[in-house]
Motif scaffolding. Structure first.
Motif, PDB file in Angstrom:
ATOM      1  N   GLY A   1      34.800  61.494  57.302  1.00 19.96           N
ATOM      2  CA  GLY A   1      34.632  62.786  56.660  1.00 19.96           C
ATOM      3  C   GLY A   1      35.609  63.061  55.537  1.00 19.96           C
ATOM      4  O   GLY A   1      35.741  64.219  55.103  1.00 19.96           O
ATOM      5  N   TYR A   2      36.289  62.026  55.027  1.00 22.64           N
ATOM      6  CA  TYR A   2      37.248  62.187  53.939  1.00 22.64           C
ATOM      7  C   TYR A   2      36.734  61.455  52.692  1.00 22.64           C
ATOM      8  O   TYR A   2      35.768  60.686  52.757  1.00 22.64           O
ATOM      9  CB  TYR A   2      38.623  61.647  54.339  1.00 22.64           C
ATOM     10  N   THR A   3      37.393  61.703  51.579  1.00 24.17           N
ATOM     11  CA  THR A   3      37.065  61.011  50.337  1.00 24.17           C
ATOM     12  C   THR A   3      38.321  60.362  49.784  1.00 24.17           C
ATOM     13  O   THR A   3      39.447  60.694  50.188  1.00 24.17           O
ATOM     14  CB  THR A   3      36.504  61.978  49.284  1.00 24.17           C
ATOM     15  N   ARG A   4      38.125  59.474  48.822  1.00 26.16           N
ATOM     16  CA  ARG A   4      39.292  58.815  48.221  1.00 26.16           C
ATOM     17  C   ARG A   4      40.187  59.827  47.507  1.00 26.16           C
ATOM     18  O   ARG A   4      41.392  59.631  47.395  1.00 26.16           O
ATOM     19  CB  ARG A   4      38.842  57.713  47.269  1.00 26.16           C
ATOM     20  N   GLU A   5      39.604  60.940  47.033  1.00 31.58           N
ATOM     21  CA  GLU A   5      40.394  61.956  46.335  1.00 31.58           C
ATOM     22  C   GLU A   5      41.353  62.683  47.284  1.00 31.58           C
ATOM     23  O   GLU A   5      42.323  63.297  46.833  1.00 31.58           O
ATOM     24  CB  GLU A   5      39.474  62.976  45.657  1.00 31.58           C
ATOM     25  N   ASP A   6      41.089  62.626  48.595  1.00 31.15           N
ATOM     26  CA  ASP A   6      41.990  63.257  49.558  1.00 31.15           C
ATOM     27  C   ASP A   6      43.326  62.526  49.661  1.00 31.15           C
ATOM     28  O   ASP A   6      44.313  63.097  50.129  1.00 31.15           O
ATOM     29  CB  ASP A   6      41.342  63.297  50.952  1.00 31.15           C
ATOM     30  N   ILE A   7      43.358  61.284  49.220  1.00 30.14           N
ATOM     31  CA  ILE A   7      44.552  60.452  49.384  1.00 30.14           C
ATOM     32  C   ILE A   7      45.406  60.538  48.123  1.00 30.14           C
ATOM     33  O   ILE A   7      44.984  60.143  47.035  1.00 30.14           O
ATOM     34  CB  ILE A   7      44.150  59.000  49.697  1.00 30.14           C
ATOM     35  N   THR A   8      46.612  61.068  48.286  1.00 31.35           N
ATOM     36  CA  THR A   8      47.501  61.268  47.137  1.00 31.35           C
ATOM     37  C   THR A   8      48.742  60.384  47.196  1.00 31.35           C
ATOM     38  O   THR A   8      49.515  60.345  46.239  1.00 31.35           O
ATOM     39  CB  THR A   8      47.941  62.742  47.070  1.00 31.35           C
ATOM     40  N   GLN A   9      48.958  59.715  48.310  1.00 29.50           N
ATOM     41  CA  GLN A   9      50.140  58.867  48.470  1.00 29.50           C
ATOM     42  C   GLN A   9      49.763  57.674  49.350  1.00 29.50           C
ATOM     43  O   GLN A   9      49.007  57.823  50.322  1.00 29.50           O
ATOM     44  CB  GLN A   9      51.282  59.662  49.112  1.00 29.50           C
ATOM     45  N   ILE A  10      50.273  56.510  49.007  1.00 31.23           N
ATOM     46  CA  ILE A  10      50.003  55.281  49.776  1.00 31.23           C
ATOM     47  C   ILE A  10      51.324  54.555  49.993  1.00 31.23           C
ATOM     48  O   ILE A  10      52.148  54.460  49.076  1.00 31.23           O
ATOM     49  CB  ILE A  10      48.996  54.369  49.048  1.00 31.23           C
ATOM     50  N   ILE A  11      51.516  54.056  51.210  1.00 36.91           N
ATOM     51  CA  ILE A  11      52.703  53.257  51.509  1.00 36.91           C
ATOM     52  C   ILE A  11      52.278  52.000  52.257  1.00 36.91           C
ATOM     53  O   ILE A  11      51.373  52.037  53.099  1.00 36.91           O
ATOM     54  CB  ILE A  11      53.750  54.057  52.311  1.00 36.91           C
ATOM     55  N   ILE A  12      52.938  50.896  51.937  1.00 38.28           N
ATOM     56  CA  ILE A  12      52.613  49.599  52.523  1.00 38.28           C
ATOM     57  C   ILE A  12      53.851  49.043  53.209  1.00 38.28           C
ATOM     58  O   ILE A  12      54.932  49.001  52.627  1.00 38.28           O
ATOM     59  CB  ILE A  12      52.145  48.601  51.435  1.00 38.28           C
ATOM     60  N   GLY A  13      53.682  48.627  54.450  1.00 40.57           N
ATOM     61  CA  GLY A  13      54.706  47.869  55.157  1.00 40.57           C
ATOM     62  C   GLY A  13      54.097  46.549  55.559  1.00 40.57           C
ATOM     63  O   GLY A  13      53.077  46.523  56.249  1.00 40.57           O
ATOM     64  N   SER A  14      54.684  45.425  55.144  1.00 38.32           N
ATOM     65  CA  SER A  14      54.022  44.145  55.339  1.00 38.32           C
ATOM     66  C   SER A  14      54.987  43.056  55.763  1.00 38.32           C
ATOM     67  O   SER A  14      56.076  42.929  55.205  1.00 38.32           O
ATOM     68  CB  SER A  14      53.317  43.715  54.042  1.00 38.32           C
ATOM     69  N   VAL A  15      54.554  42.259  56.756  1.00 36.83           N
ATOM     70  CA  VAL A  15      55.270  41.035  57.103  1.00 36.83           C
ATOM     71  C   VAL A  15      54.551  39.818  56.513  1.00 36.83           C
ATOM     72  O   VAL A  15      54.919  38.684  56.804  1.00 36.83           O
ATOM     73  CB  VAL A  15      55.412  40.885  58.633  1.00 36.83           C
ATOM     74  N   VAL A  16      53.532  40.073  55.705  1.00 40.24           N
ATOM     75  CA  VAL A  16      52.777  39.009  55.032  1.00 40.24           C
ATOM     76  C   VAL A  16      52.916  39.246  53.531  1.00 40.24           C
ATOM     77  O   VAL A  16      52.137  40.001  52.933  1.00 40.24           O
ATOM     78  CB  VAL A  16      51.286  39.030  55.451  1.00 40.24           C
ATOM     79  N   PRO A  17      53.918  38.636  52.895  1.00 42.05           N
ATOM     80  CA  PRO A  17      54.193  38.955  51.485  1.00 42.05           C
ATOM     81  C   PRO A  17      52.998  38.795  50.561  1.00 42.05           C
ATOM     82  O   PRO A  17      52.817  39.587  49.620  1.00 42.05           O
ATOM     83  CB  PRO A  17      55.309  37.966  51.119  1.00 42.05           C
ATOM     84  N   ARG A  18      52.150  37.810  50.811  1.00 43.76           N
ATOM     85  CA  ARG A  18      51.010  37.563  49.917  1.00 43.76           C
ATOM     86  C   ARG A  18      50.004  38.711  49.925  1.00 43.76           C
ATOM     87  O   ARG A  18      49.218  38.849  48.986  1.00 43.76           O
ATOM     88  CB  ARG A  18      50.313  36.260  50.316  1.00 43.76           C
ATOM     89  N   ALA A  19      50.014  39.523  50.973  1.00 44.98           N
ATOM     90  CA  ALA A  19      49.044  40.618  51.061  1.00 44.98           C
ATOM     91  C   ALA A  19      49.437  41.814  50.205  1.00 44.98           C
ATOM     92  O   ALA A  19      48.589  42.644  49.875  1.00 44.98           O
ATOM     93  CB  ALA A  19      48.879  41.048  52.511  1.00 44.98           C
ATOM     94  N   ILE A  20      50.710  41.916  49.837  1.00 45.81           N
ATOM     95  CA  ILE A  20      51.181  43.114  49.149  1.00 45.81           C
ATOM     96  C   ILE A  20      50.503  43.288  47.794  1.00 45.81           C
ATOM     97  O   ILE A  20      50.103  44.396  47.419  1.00 45.81           O
ATOM     98  CB  ILE A  20      52.716  43.080  49.003  1.00 45.81           C
ATOM     99  N   HIS A  21      50.363  42.203  47.048  1.00 41.16           N
ATOM    100  CA  HIS A  21      49.749  42.308  45.715  1.00 41.16           C
ATOM    101  C   HIS A  21      48.331  42.861  45.808  1.00 41.16           C
ATOM    102  O   HIS A  21      47.956  43.778  45.056  1.00 41.16           O
ATOM    103  CB  HIS A  21      49.728  40.948  45.027  1.00 41.16           C
ATOM    104  N   ASN A  22      47.520  42.326  46.720  1.00 44.63           N
ATOM    105  CA  ASN A  22      46.127  42.753  46.802  1.00 44.63           C
ATOM    106  C   ASN A  22      46.004  44.195  47.286  1.00 44.63           C
ATOM    107  O   ASN A  22      45.110  44.932  46.849  1.00 44.63           O
ATOM    108  CB  ASN A  22      45.350  41.814  47.728  1.00 44.63           C
ATOM    109  N   LEU A  23      46.896  44.622  48.166  1.00 40.47           N
ATOM    110  CA  LEU A  23      46.876  46.018  48.588  1.00 40.47           C
ATOM    111  C   LEU A  23      47.359  46.946  47.474  1.00 40.47           C
ATOM    112  O   LEU A  23      46.904  48.085  47.370  1.00 40.47           O
ATOM    113  CB  LEU A  23      47.739  46.192  49.838  1.00 40.47           C
ATOM    114  N   THR A  24      48.257  46.449  46.636  1.00 42.74           N
ATOM    115  CA  THR A  24      48.682  47.237  45.471  1.00 42.74           C
ATOM    116  C   THR A  24      47.518  47.415  44.505  1.00 42.74           C
ATOM    117  O   THR A  24      47.304  48.511  43.955  1.00 42.74           O
ATOM    118  CB  THR A  24      49.861  46.539  44.770  1.00 42.74           C
ATOM    119  N   VAL A  25      46.737  46.356  44.312  1.00 47.38           N
ATOM    120  CA  VAL A  25      45.535  46.457  43.477  1.00 47.38           C
ATOM    121  C   VAL A  25      44.571  47.485  44.062  1.00 47.38           C
ATOM    122  O   VAL A  25      44.009  48.322  43.343  1.00 47.38           O
ATOM    123  CB  VAL A  25      44.846  45.087  43.343  1.00 47.38           C
ATOM    124  N   LEU A  26      44.386  47.441  45.383  1.00 46.15           N
ATOM    125  CA  LEU A  26      43.527  48.420  46.054  1.00 46.15           C
ATOM    126  C   LEU A  26      43.992  49.838  45.748  1.00 46.15           C
ATOM    127  O   LEU A  26      43.192  50.713  45.378  1.00 46.15           O
ATOM    128  CB  LEU A  26      43.562  48.173  47.566  1.00 46.15           C
TER     129      LEU A  26
END
Length: 257
Positions: free
Chosen positions: A51-76
Motif C-alpha cells: 500500500g505504499y509508493t516509491r514517493e513515500d521513501i525519502t531516505q535509504i540506508i544500506i548495511g552490507s557484509v557483501v561489498p559487491r552488492a553495495i554498488h547495485n543497491l546504490t544504483v537502485l
C-alpha cells in the motif's frame, strides 16, 4: 519514510520504517550479480502490495557484509527512488562508538549495527549472539564500545558440511529433538541430537567463557532467525530481539537526518 537494506551472505532484508516502527519487510536472496534494475523489479512491486509508493521513501540506508552488492543497491536508490543512500559506517552514517579491536575495518556491518542497537536498548555489559550464516558472539561494554567477539559456523553451515561430505546421511530439518534422550535410536535422531544439542553446548560454553573474561554481569541478547528456536528450549538468553540489525540501521539513519 526510511528504506533500510540489511545485506547478509544469504539474504537481503529490506524494511520500511516510519520513525523507529517497521511497517513492512521483505527478504530477497543475496546475489552480488543482481543489478539495481533487477532489485527494482521485485522491490517496487512489493512496496506497492503493502500500500505504499516509491514517493513515500525519502531516505535509504544500506548495511552490507557483501561489498559487491553495495554498488547495485546504490544504483537502485538513485535511479528508482532519487535518493543518495547512506552506507552504514561511512560518511554521515559513521558508527559513533569505539571499535576497540585490532582491525576495526574488518568488522562486519551487521555486527556493528547489532552493537549500536543493543547498547541503545539494553543497559550494562552485553553479549550479542547473532544466528546468521555464521553465528557470531560480540562483547559490548557498558560504554557502548565494541570489545571483540567470536565467529563460529552457523548451524545450517554445520549441517550442510555434515550431509555434503557423507554418503548416506540424509538432509534433516533443524528442530528440537522429540525425545529428551541424547542417545538416538536411529540415524535421523542421532543427527538431530548432534546438531541441536551440540549447538546448544557450543553456545553455552562460549557464553560462559565470555562472561568469565568480561568479569562483570553481562546480559545476553540474541538475534537472527534461529534465536527463537533456541530460546524456546534453553535459558541462555536474557532477551531475543529479532530486528536488532534493522533497528541499528534506523538509528544510524535518524542520526544522519
Amino acid at each position: 519514510m526510511l528504506l533500510a537494506a540489511d545485506v547478509g551472505n544469504t539474504n537481503v532484508v529490506f524494511a520500511l520504517f516510519d520513525g523507529r516502527e517497521i511497517k513492512a519487510r521483505w527478504r530477497i536472496a543475496t546475489d552480488p550479480r543482481r543489478t539495481g534494475d533487477e532489485y527494482a523489479v521485485s522491490l517496487l512491486r512489493l512496496i506497492e502490495l503493502e500500500g505504499y509508493t516509491r514517493e513515500d521513501i525519502t531516505q535509504i540506508i544500506i548495511g552490507s557484509v557483501v561489498p559487491r552488492a553495495i554498488h547495485n543497491l546504490t544504483v537502485l536508490a538513485e535511479k528508482y527512488f532519487n535518493v543518495t543512500p547512506l552506507i552504514s559506517g561511512t560518511g554521515d552514517a559513521e558508527w559513533g562508538f569505539e571499535l576497540d579491536i585490532e582491525q576495526p575495518s574488518s568488522l562486519g556491518a551487521d555486527r556493528a549495527l547489532n552493537t549500536l542497537a543493543a547498547h541503545e536498548k539494553y543497559e550494562g555489559d552485553l553479549i550479542v549472539v547473532d544466528f546468521g550464516t555464521a553465528t557470531t558472539f560480540d562483547a559490548v561494554d557498558f560504554t557502548g564500545a565494541y570489545k571483540g567477539g567470536i565467529i563460529a559456523p552457523g548451524i545450517n553451515l554445520s549441517l550442510d558440511a555434515l550431509v555434503g561430505n557423507t554418503a548416506k546421511l540424509p538432509r534433516i530439518a533443524i528442530e528440537k529433538p522429540k525425545s529428551a534422550s541424547v542417545i538416538g535410536r536411529n540415524t535421523e535422531d542421532q543427527m538431530l541430537i548432534g546438531v541441536f544439542w551440540g549447538y546448544v553446548s557450543l553456545i553455552e560454553g562460549l557464553i560462559r567463557r565470555m562472561k568469565e573474561e568480561i568479569g562483570r554481569p553481562a546480559k545476553v541478547v540474541a538475534t537472527g532467525g534461529l534465536a527463537i528456536l533456541f530460546d524456546e528450549h534453553t535459558d541462555l538468553f536474557d532477551a531475543v530481539d529479532s530486528d536488532l540489525t534493522l533497528e541499528g540501521l534506523a538509528i544510524l539513519a535518524e542520526r544522519a537526518a
